[in-house]
Design a protein around this motif. Structure first.
Motif, short mmCIF file in Angstrom:
data_model
loop_
_atom_site.label_atom_id
_atom_site.label_comp_id
_atom_site.label_asym_id
_atom_site.label_seq_id
_atom_site.Cartn_x
_atom_site.Cartn_y
_atom_site.Cartn_z
N LEU A 29 0.85 -1.11 -0.04
CA LEU A 29 0.16 0.03 -0.01
C LEU A 29 0.90 1.11 0.05
O LEU A 29 0.59 2.31 -0.81
N ARG A 30 1.93 1.08 0.77
CA ARG A 30 2.80 2.35 1.03
C ARG A 30 3.52 2.72 -0.15
O ARG A 30 3.65 3.77 -0.59
N GLN A 31 3.96 1.67 -1.02
CA GLN A 31 4.24 1.82 -2.34
C GLN A 31 3.54 2.58 -3.52
O GLN A 31 3.81 3.30 -4.11
N ALA A 32 2.11 2.10 -3.25
CA ALA A 32 1.23 2.68 -4.10
C ALA A 32 0.70 4.22 -3.78
O ALA A 32 0.73 5.07 -4.52
N LEU A 33 0.87 4.74 -2.21
CA LEU A 33 0.75 5.89 -2.04
C LEU A 33 2.09 6.91 -2.54
O LEU A 33 2.02 7.91 -2.58
N LEU A 90 18.30 -3.51 -5.73
CA LEU A 90 19.15 -1.99 -6.02
C LEU A 90 20.48 -2.18 -6.23
O LEU A 90 21.31 -1.23 -6.84
N ALA A 91 21.14 -3.47 -6.08
CA ALA A 91 22.41 -3.96 -6.39
C ALA A 91 22.57 -3.64 -8.15
O ALA A 91 21.75 -4.08 -8.65
N GLY A 92 23.58 -2.90 -8.56
CA GLY A 92 23.73 -2.70 -9.75
C GLY A 92 22.94 -1.63 -10.39
O GLY A 92 23.05 -1.17 -11.77
N LEU A 93 22.34 -0.80 -9.46
CA LEU A 93 21.39 0.46 -9.97
C LEU A 93 22.35 1.52 -10.88
O LEU A 93 21.78 1.80 -11.90
N PRO A 94 23.65 1.71 -10.41
CA PRO A 94 24.40 2.70 -11.08
C PRO A 94 24.59 2.35 -12.77
O PRO A 94 24.53 3.11 -13.47
N GLU A 95 24.59 0.79 -12.71
CA GLU A 95 24.99 0.56 -14.24
C GLU A 95 23.68 0.89 -15.27
O GLU A 95 23.47 0.80 -16.31
N ARG A 96 22.41 0.46 -14.28
CA ARG A 96 21.21 0.30 -14.98
C ARG A 96 20.66 1.88 -15.52
O ARG A 96 20.05 2.03 -16.05
N GLY A 97 21.05 2.86 -14.38
CA GLY A 97 20.68 4.09 -14.52
C GLY A 97 19.42 4.46 -13.62
O GLY A 97 18.68 3.29 -13.27
N SER A 111 15.29 10.07 -11.19
CA SER A 111 14.90 9.88 -9.87
C SER A 111 15.13 8.68 -8.96
O SER A 111 14.88 7.66 -9.41
N LEU A 112 15.88 9.13 -7.77
CA LEU A 112 16.27 8.01 -6.85
C LEU A 112 15.17 7.46 -6.30
O LEU A 112 14.94 6.32 -5.87
N SER A 113 14.23 8.49 -5.78
CA SER A 113 12.99 8.15 -5.03
C SER A 113 12.34 6.82 -5.93
O SER A 113 11.70 6.02 -5.43
N ARG A 114 12.08 7.17 -7.19
CA ARG A 114 11.35 6.27 -8.03
C ARG A 114 12.13 4.92 -8.10
O ARG A 114 11.34 3.78 -7.94
N ALA A 115 13.41 4.82 -8.15
CA ALA A 115 14.14 3.67 -8.24
C ALA A 115 13.93 2.64 -6.99
O ALA A 115 13.80 1.62 -6.67
N LEU A 116 14.00 3.55 -5.65
CA LEU A 116 13.55 3.02 -4.28
C LEU A 116 12.32 2.22 -4.19
O LEU A 116 12.05 1.27 -3.86
N ILE A 117 11.50 2.86 -4.87
CA ILE A 117 9.84 2.69 -4.86
C ILE A 117 9.84 1.29 -5.60
O ILE A 117 9.37 0.07 -5.09
N ALA A 118 10.39 1.07 -6.79
CA ALA A 118 10.25 0.18 -7.69
C ALA A 118 11.28 -1.01 -7.08
O ALA A 118 10.64 -2.56 -7.23
N GLY A 119 12.25 -0.84 -6.20
CA GLY A 119 13.07 -1.73 -5.49
C GLY A 119 12.19 -2.22 -4.34
O GLY A 119 12.84 -2.98 -3.40
N GLY A 120 11.11 -1.64 -4.00
CA GLY A 120 10.45 -2.24 -2.63
C GLY A 120 10.81 -1.63 -1.36
O GLY A 120 10.71 -2.04 -0.13
N ARG A 121 11.80 -0.49 -1.57
CA ARG A 121 12.25 0.02 -0.52
C ARG A 121 11.62 1.48 0.03
O ARG A 121 11.75 2.68 -0.82
#
Length: 239
Positions: A47-51, A148-155, A160-170
């Motif tokens: 739910l918090r990911q959705a919010l 999130l491991a390898g995120l710098p290589e994926r970009g 948005s780092l916030s978006r990457a954290l959300i997608a990673g469930g963090r």
């Protein structure tokens, strides 16, 4: 995780449609987390990911009952949107320059945060006015674990780092910070196009998930002429 990502986006889409349709009018609160988890049959994390997605789209804002927020020349800055985007929506244009985006090893920080792994994703960014003068320098450190491991290589999607954290469930549930005033060292002054020793606000924050695990550690240097830290107390809610 792909199923979970799909699920929280589905929930966000339903709520977004309801908000746009006027079911939740401007200034009203969405139902509480417990009610929403019961309605959709999901965990609080999902739910918090959705919010967070709704917040990233600017459809809702959150107000902590007790906490703090940063303003730039009087404009509140929304961490979910990212400061550059939040300011742009208010008519203030800042450019963001990425100084560093890589995986690093920092045993000292790991010990400070109580982590067993010393691998972090390091993202350093400076934000500038149109004349090139820097007004903030932010150093983010994210434990390089799981998706999130390898995120710098994926970009980063849209930068948005916030978006990457959300997608990673963090998802950040709580945050603690310390603010102080200190002079810029020579390297910081050079990056910000300022004078060594010039006083800046230093804001050090640690964000944690609901289970207490570290989501992100951020140290920001902020121009005190333009930034202010406001403290809020009392009861609040989610719009």
């Amino acid at each position: 995780m792909p199923g979970q990502v799909h699920k929280h986006h589905r929930i966000a889409r339903v709520l977004a449609d309801e908000i746009r349709a006027g079911v939740h009018t401007d200034g009203s609160r969405l139902p509480g987390e417990h009610a929403l988890t019961q309605r959709f049959g999901v965990s609080r994390t999902t739910l918090r990911q959705a919010l967070q997605v709704l917040g990233d789209e600017g459809l809702i804002s959150t107000h902590a009952g007790i906490g703090s927020f940063v303003t730039f020349e009087g404009t509140p800055l929304d961490n979910r949107l990212g400061w550059t985007r939040a300011l742009a929506e208010q008519g203030t244009v800042l450019t963001t320059e990425t100084l560093r985006f890589e995986t690093v090893t920092d045993p000292e920080l790991a010990a400070e945060l109580g982590l067993t792994s010393s691998a972090f994703i390091a993202l350093d960014r400076v934000r500038r006015l149109s004349d090139g003068q820097g007004v903030s320098l932010e150093r983010s450190r994210v434990p390089a674990t799981g998706e999130l491991a390898g995120l710098p290589e994926r970009g980063l999607d849209g930068g948005s780092l916030s978006r990457a954290l959300i997608a990673g469930g963090r998802i950040s549930d709580t945050g603690d910070g310390v603010v102080s005033v200190r002079g810029l060292d020579a390297a910081e002054a050079a990056v910000l196009h300022r004078s060594p020793g010039e006083s800046f606000l230093r804001l050090a924050q640690v964000y944690r998930a609901a289970d207490g695990s570290v989501v992100e550690q951020v140290t920001s240097l902020l121009d005190p002429v333009r930034f202010e830290l406001h403290v809020r107390s009392g009861r609040g809610g989610r719009l």
